[in-house]
Design a protein around this motif. Structure first.
Motif, PDB file in Angstrom:
ATOM      1  N   ILE A   1       3.949   3.431  -0.697  1.00 52.66           N
ATOM      2  CA  ILE A   1       4.662   2.586   0.268  1.00 52.66           C
ATOM      3  C   ILE A   1       5.965   2.053  -0.332  1.00 52.66           C
TER       4      ILE A   1
ATOM      5  N   ASP B   1       7.522  -1.624 -11.963  1.00 53.25           N
ATOM      6  CA  ASP B   1       6.241  -0.915 -11.912  1.00 53.25           C
ATOM      7  C   ASP B   1       5.633  -0.962 -13.318  1.00 53.25           C
TER       8      ASP B   1
ATOM      9  N   ASP C   1       6.653  -4.502 -15.456  1.00 55.42           N
ATOM     10  CA  ASP C   1       6.149  -5.794 -14.966  1.00 55.42           C
ATOM     11  C   ASP C   1       6.321  -6.905 -16.007  1.00 55.42           C
TER      12      ASP C   1
ATOM     13  N   THR D   1      -3.836  -5.334  -2.724  1.00 63.34           N
ATOM     14  CA  THR D   1      -4.368  -5.883  -1.476  1.00 63.34           C
ATOM     15  C   THR D   1      -4.798  -7.350  -1.573  1.00 63.34           C
TER      16      THR D   1
ATOM     17  N   THR E   1       3.171  -6.417   1.165  1.00 61.61           N
ATOM     18  CA  THR E   1       2.218  -5.674   2.002  1.00 61.61           C
ATOM     19  C   THR E   1       0.779  -6.043   1.680  1.00 61.61           C
TER      20      THR E   1
ATOM     21  N   GLU F   1      -2.556  -7.195   2.062  1.00 56.27           N
ATOM     22  CA  GLU F   1      -3.226  -7.461   3.348  1.00 56.27           C
ATOM     23  C   GLU F   1      -3.750  -8.896   3.443  1.00 56.27           C
TER      24      GLU F   1
ATOM     25  N   ASN G   1      -0.691  -3.260   9.641  1.00 57.18           N
ATOM     26  CA  ASN G   1      -2.025  -3.747   9.961  1.00 57.18           C
ATOM     27  C   ASN G   1      -2.733  -4.260   8.719  1.00 57.18           C
TER      28      ASN G   1
ATOM     29  N   ARG H   1      -1.323   8.891   3.503  1.00 58.52           N
ATOM     30  CA  ARG H   1      -1.001   9.081   2.082  1.00 58.52           C
ATOM     31  C   ARG H   1      -2.266   9.124   1.216  1.00 58.52           C
TER      32      ARG H   1
ATOM     33  N   LYS I   1      -8.933   5.179  -0.695  1.00 54.87           N
ATOM     34  CA  LYS I   1      -9.617   3.898  -0.470  1.00 54.87           C
ATOM     35  C   LYS I   1     -10.557   3.940   0.739  1.00 54.87           C
TER      36      LYS I   1
HETATM   37  N1  LIG Z   1      -0.287  -4.581   5.502  1.00 54.71           N
HETATM   38  C1  LIG Z   1      -0.267  -3.288   5.749  1.00 54.71           C
HETATM   39  O1  LIG Z   1      -0.183  -2.856   6.892  1.00 54.71           O
HETATM   40  C2  LIG Z   1      -0.301  -2.277   4.624  1.00 54.71           C
HETATM   41  C3  LIG Z   1       0.026  -0.940   4.905  1.00 54.71           C
HETATM   42  C4  LIG Z   1       0.056  -0.032   3.843  1.00 54.71           C
HETATM   43  C5  LIG Z   1      -0.285  -0.441   2.558  1.00 54.71           C
HETATM   44  N2  LIG Z   1      -0.651  -1.734   2.349  1.00 54.71           N
HETATM   45  C6  LIG Z   1      -1.005  -2.183   0.987  1.00 54.71           C
HETATM   46  O2  LIG Z   1       0.160  -2.105   0.182  1.00 54.71           O
HETATM   47  C7  LIG Z   1      -0.218  -1.876  -1.184  1.00 54.71           C
HETATM   48  C8  LIG Z   1       0.551  -0.685  -1.733  1.00 54.71           C
HETATM   49  O3  LIG Z   1       0.100   0.510  -1.107  1.00 54.71           O
HETATM   50  P1  LIG Z   1       0.366   1.950  -1.737  1.00 54.71           P
HETATM   51  O4  LIG Z   1      -0.335   2.954  -0.928  1.00 54.71           O
HETATM   52  O5  LIG Z   1       1.820   2.107  -2.001  1.00 54.71           O
HETATM   53  O6  LIG Z   1      -0.417   1.805  -3.138  1.00 54.71           O
HETATM   54  P2  LIG Z   1      -0.111   2.507  -4.528  1.00 54.71           P
HETATM   55  O7  LIG Z   1       0.417   3.879  -4.293  1.00 54.71           O
HETATM   56  O8  LIG Z   1      -1.323   2.324  -5.371  1.00 54.71           O
HETATM   57  O9  LIG Z   1       1.113   1.634  -5.113  1.00 54.71           O
HETATM   58  C9  LIG Z   1       0.994   0.537  -5.954  1.00 54.71           C
HETATM   59  C10 LIG Z   1       2.041   0.683  -7.050  1.00 54.71           C
HETATM   60  O10 LIG Z   1       2.099  -0.536  -7.812  1.00 54.71           O
HETATM   61  C11 LIG Z   1       2.021  -0.193  -9.198  1.00 54.71           C
HETATM   62  N3  LIG Z   1       1.478  -1.329  -9.951  1.00 54.71           N
HETATM   63  C12 LIG Z   1       0.198  -1.602 -10.297  1.00 54.71           C
HETATM   64  N4  LIG Z   1       0.133  -2.766 -10.980  1.00 54.71           N
HETATM   65  C13 LIG Z   1       1.401  -3.225 -11.065  1.00 54.71           C
HETATM   66  C14 LIG Z   1       1.994  -4.373 -11.647  1.00 54.71           C
HETATM   67  N5  LIG Z   1       1.263  -5.296 -12.287  1.00 54.71           N
HETATM   68  N6  LIG Z   1       3.342  -4.526 -11.568  1.00 54.71           N
HETATM   69  C15 LIG Z   1       4.098  -3.611 -10.922  1.00 54.71           C
HETATM   70  N7  LIG Z   1       3.589  -2.508 -10.353  1.00 54.71           N
HETATM   71  C16 LIG Z   1       2.269  -2.312 -10.410  1.00 54.71           C
HETATM   72  C17 LIG Z   1       1.139   1.034  -9.226  1.00 54.71           C
HETATM   73  O11 LIG Z   1       1.281   1.712 -10.459  1.00 54.71           O
HETATM   74  P3  LIG Z   1       0.023   2.624 -10.979  1.00 54.71           P
HETATM   75  O12 LIG Z   1      -0.103   3.726  -9.974  1.00 54.71           O
HETATM   76  O13 LIG Z   1       0.444   3.063 -12.334  1.00 54.71           O
HETATM   77  O14 LIG Z   1      -1.186   1.702 -10.974  1.00 54.71           O
HETATM   78  C18 LIG Z   1       1.710   1.803  -8.038  1.00 54.71           C
HETATM   79  O15 LIG Z   1       2.882   2.490  -8.402  1.00 54.71           O
HETATM   80  C19 LIG Z   1      -1.735  -1.650  -1.158  1.00 54.71           C
HETATM   81  O16 LIG Z   1      -2.400  -2.851  -1.480  1.00 54.71           O
HETATM   82  C20 LIG Z   1      -2.012  -1.284   0.290  1.00 54.71           C
HETATM   83  O17 LIG Z   1      -3.340  -1.543   0.674  1.00 54.71           O
HETATM   84  C21 LIG Z   1      -0.656  -2.655   3.352  1.00 54.71           C
END
Ligand SMILES: NC(=O)c1ccc[n+]([C@@H]2O[C@H](COP(=O)([O-])OP(=O)(O)OC[C@H]3O[C@@H](n4cnc5c(N)ncnc54)[C@H](OP(=O)(O)O)[C@@H]3O)[C@@H](O)[C@H]2O)c1
Length: 337
Positions: free
Chosen positions: A16, A37, A63, A84, A106, A108, A141, A175, A181
């Motif tokens: 995202i 990141d 970070d 999340t 984002t 949730e 959502n 994705r 998940k």
């Molecule tokens: N509200 C909504 O409608 C909605 C919609 C979509 C997604 N979301 C939420 O948005 C979040 C991101 O989704 P995503 O699919 O993009 O997940 P993702 O692909 O797992 O992205 C998270 C990113 O953050 C990095 N990360 C982990 N710990 C970190 C830290 N301490 N500092 C900086 N970066 C860090 C991860 O690196 P690593 O891969 O190396 O761990 C990864 O690159 C999730 O929680 C998802 O559930 C919400």
């Protein structure tokens, strides 16, 4: 129109975060100044290179250097797309706020953080107010389909008795982190075990959406029920990321119900499984009754990236503190500001 561009950093360059970074690069009114990141394959590189655009002068910091990086980059807004649950996100949000940036996340559970994390929500609110910045959790959502959109539709009703939303998603189009998940390809017993241990979550946010509707409509919800069960593959299935034998998990069916006086007031149903048709449907029982349906479905990843991007110009002008979608004037695309 605003003459100065809004300076933005993306905190969490996953699926995202990358989509949002691309949107921001294309926006006239935004300047993508960097990202944060922990992934060694991203840290130290240029965001533009990771997006396949060539260097754009926006470095990915680790970070550990977040506060200094945000402060020194003179950032207006941090887009937080890491995790999340608010207890896991808290440290990152704290860094962004302490560095003086507004935050659109984002996460949730941040969409209505007083439901699951009331103490952290109050702490975050106090911190944001002390730094004169605004913080909000949003997305497709929670943030739109299950809450803001149905609440908006009720603006033409004189009475509302019940709100039902159905979100139907073809999980194979989403994705990798989404499919993971939701437990795709797991055996049903593995699904329940991983859900119990918190290793997978499926959808998080039924309760947050119900509480958002409650706060928007001024209706007191007495009780919230949330449940999720796997959808089982009735034949061998395949997605870009998972091979799903017959009898294994091909998606989930989830339900969130908010009760008023022991009667269902909000019913949120999410069915996300491989091969399902994409659609969203909202039924308002009231005066007048309404039925809204999007036959295309709302493409979740694009919609989340868009909602977050379009929220940026709103958050820089919002009141300080921890906000929800109930505090924001009607969201829309932001072509110019
Ligand atoms: N509200 C909504 O409608 C909605 C919609 C979509 C997604 N979301 C939420 O948005 C979040 C991101 O989704 P995503 O699919 O993009 O997940 P993702 O692909 O797992 O992205 C998270 C990113 O953050 C990095 N990360 C982990 N710990 C970190 C830290 N301490 N500092 C900086 N970066 C860090 C991860 O690196 P690593 O891969 O190396 O761990 C990864 O690159 C999730 O929680 C998802 O559930 C919400």
């Amino acid at each position: 129109m605003r003459s100065k561009k809004i300076r933005v950093i993306v905190y969490g360059l996953g699926a995202i975060g990358m989509l949002i970074a691309k949107h921001l690069y294309d926006k006239e009114w935004a300047e993508l100044v960097g990202a944060i990141d922990i992934d060694p394959s991203k840290v130290g590189r240029d965001v533009g290179e990771l997006l396949g655009l060539g260097s754009i002068g926006a470095r990915v910091a680790h970070d550990d250097e977040a506060i200094g990086f945000i402060k020194n980059s003179n950032v207006d807004v941090v887009v937080h797309t890491v995790t999340t649950y608010l207890d896991k996100a808290y440290k990152q949000l704290e860094k962004a706020i302490n560095a003086g940036a507004h935050v659109v996340s984002t996460s949730e559970t941040l969409a209505y953080p007083w439901y699951r994390f009331p103490d952290l929500a109050n702490k975050l609110d106090a911190l944001a107010k002390s730094k004169n910045v605004s913080v909000i959790g949003t997305g497709v959502n929670p943030g739109f389909i299950f809450d803001t959109l149905p609440a908006f539709l009720t603006s033409v009703c004189i009475r509302v008795d019940r709100i039902k939303v159905v979100r139907s998603i073809d999980a194979s189009k989403r994705r990798y982190p989404f499919q993971k998940k939701y437990g795709l390809s797991l055996r049903p017993d593995e699904f329940y075990d991983k859900m119990k241990k918190g290793e997978i979550t499926a959808h998080v946010g039924y309760a947050e959406s119900i509480m958002l509707i409650s706060s928007m409509l001024g209706v007191k919800i007495d009780r919230v029920v949330e449940k999720q069960e796997p959808v089982i593959a009735d034949k061998h299935m395949k997605t870009k990321y998972f091979d799903i034998p017959e009898g294994h998990v091909a998606g989930i069916r989830g339900l969130g119900i908010g009760f008023v006086n022991n009667k269902e007031f909000v019913v949120l149903e999410l069915i996300a499984s491989v091969g399902r048709s994409d659609y969203d449907e909202i039924i308002i029982e009231g005066v007048p009754p309404l039925k809204w349906r999007n036959e295309y479905g709302t493409s979740g990843d694009i919609a989340t990236a868009a909602m977050v991007t379009n929220m940026i110009p709103k958050i820089v002008n919002a009141k300080p503190g921890l906000l929800t979608m109930a505090d924001i004037s009607i969201p829309s695309i932001k072509v110019n500001i």
